[in-house]
Design a protein around this motif. Structure first.
Motif, PDB file in Angstrom:
ATOM      1  N   TRP A  16      55.135  56.245  35.361  1.00 52.53           N
ATOM      2  CA  TRP A  16      56.152  55.428  34.685  1.00 52.53           C
ATOM      3  C   TRP A  16      57.289  55.031  35.594  1.00 52.53           C
ATOM      4  N   SER A  17      57.603  55.897  36.518  1.00 48.07           N
ATOM      5  CA  SER A  17      58.683  55.586  37.458  1.00 48.07           C
ATOM      6  C   SER A  17      58.795  56.732  38.440  1.00 48.07           C
ATOM      7  N   ASP A  18      59.531  56.490  39.510  1.00 45.08           N
ATOM      8  CA  ASP A  18      59.921  57.607  40.349  1.00 45.08           C
ATOM      9  C   ASP A  18      61.089  58.241  39.600  1.00 45.08           C
ATOM     10  N   GLY A  19      60.951  59.502  39.262  1.00 42.83           N
ATOM     11  CA  GLY A  19      61.998  60.105  38.437  1.00 42.83           C
ATOM     12  C   GLY A  19      61.816  61.600  38.360  1.00 42.83           C
ATOM     13  N   ARG A  20      62.261  62.148  37.245  1.00 36.77           N
ATOM     14  CA  ARG A  20      62.147  63.598  37.100  1.00 36.77           C
ATOM     15  C   ARG A  20      61.955  63.953  35.628  1.00 36.77           C
ATOM     16  N   PRO A  21      61.484  65.160  35.386  1.00 36.06           N
ATOM     17  CA  PRO A  21      61.183  65.543  34.004  1.00 36.06           C
ATOM     18  C   PRO A  21      62.451  65.793  33.193  1.00 36.06           C
ATOM     19  N   GLY A  22      62.348  65.631  31.901  1.00 39.77           N
ATOM     20  CA  GLY A  22      63.428  66.004  31.000  1.00 39.77           C
ATOM     21  C   GLY A  22      63.448  67.521  30.909  1.00 39.77           C
ATOM     22  N   TRP A  23      64.455  68.020  30.235  1.00 37.42           N
ATOM     23  CA  TRP A  23      64.637  69.467  30.218  1.00 37.42           C
ATOM     24  C   TRP A  23      63.563  70.187  29.391  1.00 37.42           C
ATOM     25  N   HIS A  24      63.278  69.693  28.220  1.00 37.05           N
ATOM     26  CA  HIS A  24      62.430  70.449  27.298  1.00 37.05           C
ATOM     27  C   HIS A  24      60.968  70.533  27.722  1.00 37.05           C
ATOM     28  N   ILE A  25      60.479  69.480  28.352  1.00 39.41           N
ATOM     29  CA  ILE A  25      59.047  69.407  28.631  1.00 39.41           C
ATOM     30  C   ILE A  25      58.584  70.474  29.623  1.00 39.41           C
ATOM     31  N   GLU A  26      59.476  70.867  30.534  1.00 37.63           N
ATOM     32  CA  GLU A  26      59.048  71.832  31.547  1.00 37.63           C
ATOM     33  C   GLU A  26      58.591  73.145  30.903  1.00 37.63           C
ATOM     34  N   CYS A  27      59.300  73.568  29.859  1.00 42.39           N
ATOM     35  CA  CYS A  27      58.924  74.843  29.251  1.00 42.39           C
ATOM     36  C   CYS A  27      57.574  74.745  28.548  1.00 42.39           C
TER      37      CYS A  27
ATOM     38  N   ALA B 267      64.246  62.681  25.787  1.00 44.58           N
ATOM     39  CA  ALA B 267      63.576  62.273  27.021  1.00 44.58           C
ATOM     40  C   ALA B 267      62.558  63.302  27.505  1.00 44.58           C
ATOM     41  N   LEU B 268      61.405  62.792  27.876  1.00 42.25           N
ATOM     42  CA  LEU B 268      60.393  63.627  28.534  1.00 42.25           C
ATOM     43  C   LEU B 268      60.425  63.367  30.038  1.00 42.25           C
ATOM     44  N   TRP B 269      60.749  62.142  30.375  1.00 43.83           N
ATOM     45  CA  TRP B 269      60.806  61.744  31.782  1.00 43.83           C
ATOM     46  C   TRP B 269      61.965  60.784  31.962  1.00 43.83           C
ATOM     47  N   LYS B 270      62.717  60.999  33.038  1.00 43.11           N
ATOM     48  CA  LYS B 270      63.864  60.131  33.289  1.00 43.11           C
ATOM     49  C   LYS B 270      63.687  59.418  34.621  1.00 43.11           C
TER      50      LYS B 270
ATOM     51  N   ALA C 159      59.795  89.405  36.337  1.00 36.29           N
ATOM     52  CA  ALA C 159      58.862  88.731  35.436  1.00 36.29           C
ATOM     53  C   ALA C 159      57.492  88.707  36.099  1.00 36.29           C
ATOM     54  N   THR C 160      56.467  88.630  35.285  1.00 31.87           N
ATOM     55  CA  THR C 160      55.120  88.509  35.849  1.00 31.87           C
ATOM     56  C   THR C 160      55.048  87.224  36.664  1.00 31.87           C
ATOM     57  N   ILE C 161      55.719  86.217  36.116  1.00 30.57           N
ATOM     58  CA  ILE C 161      55.755  84.952  36.850  1.00 30.57           C
ATOM     59  C   ILE C 161      57.061  84.229  36.549  1.00 30.57           C
ATOM     60  N   ASN C 162      57.627  83.617  37.583  1.00 29.90           N
ATOM     61  CA  ASN C 162      58.856  82.830  37.436  1.00 29.90           C
ATOM     62  C   ASN C 162      58.567  81.377  37.791  1.00 29.90           C
ATOM     63  N   PRO C 163      58.009  80.639  36.858  1.00 32.01           N
ATOM     64  CA  PRO C 163      57.709  79.240  37.188  1.00 32.01           C
ATOM     65  C   PRO C 163      58.989  78.441  37.385  1.00 32.01           C
ATOM     66  N   ARG C 164      58.879  77.431  38.235  1.00 37.56           N
ATOM     67  CA  ARG C 164      60.020  76.551  38.493  1.00 37.56           C
ATOM     68  C   ARG C 164      59.608  75.129  38.183  1.00 37.56           C
ATOM     69  N   ALA C 165      60.484  74.425  37.529  1.00 31.55           N
ATOM     70  CA  ALA C 165      60.168  73.072  37.080  1.00 31.55           C
ATOM     71  C   ALA C 165      59.633  72.193  38.215  1.00 31.55           C
ATOM     72  N   THR C 166      60.291  72.285  39.364  1.00 34.13           N
ATOM     73  CA  THR C 166      59.891  71.382  40.452  1.00 34.13           C
ATOM     74  C   THR C 166      58.520  71.706  41.022  1.00 34.13           C
ATOM     75  N   GLN C 167      58.023  72.884  40.664  1.00 30.36           N
ATOM     76  CA  GLN C 167      56.700  73.244  41.185  1.00 30.36           C
ATOM     77  C   GLN C 167      55.608  73.034  40.150  1.00 30.36           C
ATOM     78  N   GLU C 168      55.971  72.393  39.056  1.00 30.86           N
ATOM     79  CA  GLU C 168      55.008  72.192  37.970  1.00 30.86           C
ATOM     80  C   GLU C 168      54.919  70.720  37.588  1.00 30.86           C
ATOM     81  N   ILE C 169      55.307  69.863  38.486  1.00 28.24           N
ATOM     82  CA  ILE C 169      55.359  68.436  38.147  1.00 28.24           C
ATOM     83  C   ILE C 169      53.999  67.879  37.687  1.00 28.24           C
ATOM     84  N   PRO C 170      52.909  68.202  38.353  1.00 28.75           N
ATOM     85  CA  PRO C 170      51.619  67.649  37.894  1.00 28.75           C
ATOM     86  C   PRO C 170      51.290  68.049  36.452  1.00 28.75           C
TER      87      PRO C 170
END
Length: 467
Positions: free
Chosen positions: A200-211, A184-187, A111-122
């Motif tokens: 909102w909390s220490d947590g992690r993103p929901g599945w759909h929002i990362e894409c 959920a957008l954030w859990k 792929a031209t780019i393989n983004p990863r959810a954990t690297q796109e938190i901001p």
RNA sequence: GGCGCCAUAGCCAAGCGGCAAGGCACGGGUUUGCAAAACCCUGAUCGUCGGUUCGAAUCCGACUGGCGCCUCCA
């Protein structure tokens, strides 16, 4: 025959003329995998289908930016890592490395780019905040939910009515939704889970929002093609649309929604619970990667593909025939041309492209490959060849490369080392044949076969290949 | 219950209103010392029943069978 490329759009349920947002450029995003386990042939089918599509777009002259994500944080990853007693990052990195190796075995372009959810938190946090600010989302007990009813067009991709969804929707224990439809957008994190700080909390993103966030970050606010398996239409892609369109306010997020049919195993779904998972690893280790690619391309990407071991074997046999046709002619061709053959090659090539322009009809395109193979092989038995045969051969190679079918026959390392000895045995065997000592000659052939070396006596001499 | 998909020769699979692509397997041949490979020949009226049409595998309706999604999923 039109030069126009057409694509079936899940949104309109119709084949539409393909027009890009920006002339000459295609921005496409294909949903990748959650990296918690080895990939199976269903993932392979999807990846091969979209790789062929991407390759054809490139062939057609488009500059394609192809993004495919890795979902590297979710419950399954956390659980699996805990089971294995390793860090989730260790698990995901190892799965990603394996994925990359397997994809290259199937000749799938990087792929031209393989983004990863954990690297796109901001970027994810910024988008969630924006959705809260414009009234499409709300925070509750450290979670953030998307307010589905705030998006009038919800359901437009999967063609569902909100009323119909209510029956299946529910609020799970521990969730704080206002409405069962919300997602959920954030859990907020549970103890021991990986976390990222957020408003909102220490947590992690929901599945759909990362894409949604990764699409916007790497490809732009609107993209040309968004793809994935048919199982992602609802809710995943529906939710992506709700997020991205509510956030940016554009009339559409992706112009064309493409979905591949799901692979079937003997008429039933491949699933963990049925215990009938076939992993890509098995295909690769058996040396059937390219045969699998042909098997996949032999069925239209939108149709469910019935996968069987026999089907893979059949594809392997077909692939061998294509390989034989593509292999170099034993003697140099003459300068003569065969106008009938030239015309046939031209017609066949035109049929290939017409099929591909028609919503990437690879089965028809593949059929034209076999047409070429037949005429080439028909001529192969002769003692001399005209230039048209060589042209046909190169055309076959060109078209297979467009589909990403690699017809080269890589010899294993071990066999390369053995090559001089094999050649020696063949030479001795031919002496035996000349002396009409066929019993001994056949014994050499049989024994080599047992060692995985197949011998063929052609009129231009004896050749061998690893089997 | 809601939303969809599929049903074509032994198997896989195209087809998008005008006399059923292709692959694999089977059988018969050519070639070969024998093989192998390759080539040639050989097979289906398209789940069932109606309808529309000059004409339907292709459009419409009903039915039957199979599958997917509606909860994680390529």
């Amino acid at each position: 025959m039109s030069e126009q490329l057409s694509i079936y759009n899940t949104m309109s349920r119709q084949v539409e003329p393909f027009e890009t947002i920006e002339p000459g450029k295609v921005r496409m995003y294909v949903c990748g995998v959650t990296v918690y386990d080895h990939a199976h042939i269903g993932h392979g089918m999807s990846s091969i289908a979209f790789d062929a599509i991407r390759r054809y777009l490139q062939y057609a002259g488009y500059e394609v930016t192809y993004a495919q994500n890795f979902t590297d944080i979710d419950d399954k990853i956390i659980n699996r890592a805990a089971e294995l007693g390793i860090d989730p990052n260790e698990l995901t990195q190892s799965m990603i490395d394996t994925w990359d190796d397997e994809m290259s075995a199937f000749n799938i372009l990087k792929a031209t780019i393989n983004p990863r959810a954990t690297q796109e938190i901001p970027q994810i946090i910024a988008m969630i905040q924006g959705l809260i600010d414009n009234g499409h989302a709300y925070a509750a007990n450290g979670d953030v939910y998307y307010k589905v009813r705030s998006f009038d067009e919800y359901g437009k991709l999967s063609h569902r009515d909100i009323q119909d969804l209510l029956s299946g929707a529910r609020i799970a224990v521990g969730e704080h939704k206002d409405d069962p439809l919300d997602f959920a957008l954030w859990k907020a994190a549970k103890p021991g889970e990986p976390t990222w700080a957020s408003p909102w909390s220490d947590g992690r993103p929901g599945w759909h929002i990362e894409c949604s966030a990764m699409c916007a970050h790497h490809l732009g606010e609107q993209i040309d093609i968004h793809g994935g398996g048919a199982d992602l239409i609802f809710p995943h892609h529906e939710n992506e649309i709700a997020q991205s369109e509510a956030f940016f306010g554009h009339p559409y997020f992706a112009r064309y929604w493409m979905h591949n049919g799901l692979l079937q195993l003997g008429g039933e779904k491949m699933s963990k619970s049925l215990g009938n998972i076939v992993r890509l690893k098995e295909i690769v280790e058996n040396g059937k990667a390219m045969a699998f690619r042909l098997q996949v391309l032999g069925s239209h990407y939108r149709m469910p593909l019935t996968w069987t071991e026999e089907g893979l074997e059949a594809a392997q046999n077909g692939l061998d025939r294509l390989r034989a046709a593509a292999s170099p002619l034993p003697v140099s061709p003459t300068a003569d041309r065969d106008s009938e053959l030239d015309a046939l090659v031209e017609t066949t090539e035109a049929a290939f492209h017409a099929a591909m322009r028609n919503d990437f009809d690879t089965p028809v395109a593949v059929a034209s490959l076999f047409e070429l193979a037949r005429v080439i092989n028909r001529n192969r038995g002769q003692d001399s060849f005209n230039a048209s045969v060589e042209t046909a051969r190169w055309k076959l190679i060109e078209l297979t490369e467009i589909l990403g079918l690699d017809l080269s026959t890589p010899q294993g390392e071990a066999l390369n080392d053995a090559a001089p000895f094999i050649d020696l045995l063949i030479s001795l065997r031919n002496d035996l044949r000349a002396a009409r000592q066929f019993d001994l000659a056949d014994k050499v052939r049989d024994n080599l076969a047992e060692l995985g070396v197949t011998i063929e006596d052609t009129r231009q001499g004896t050749i061998w290949k690893s089997s």
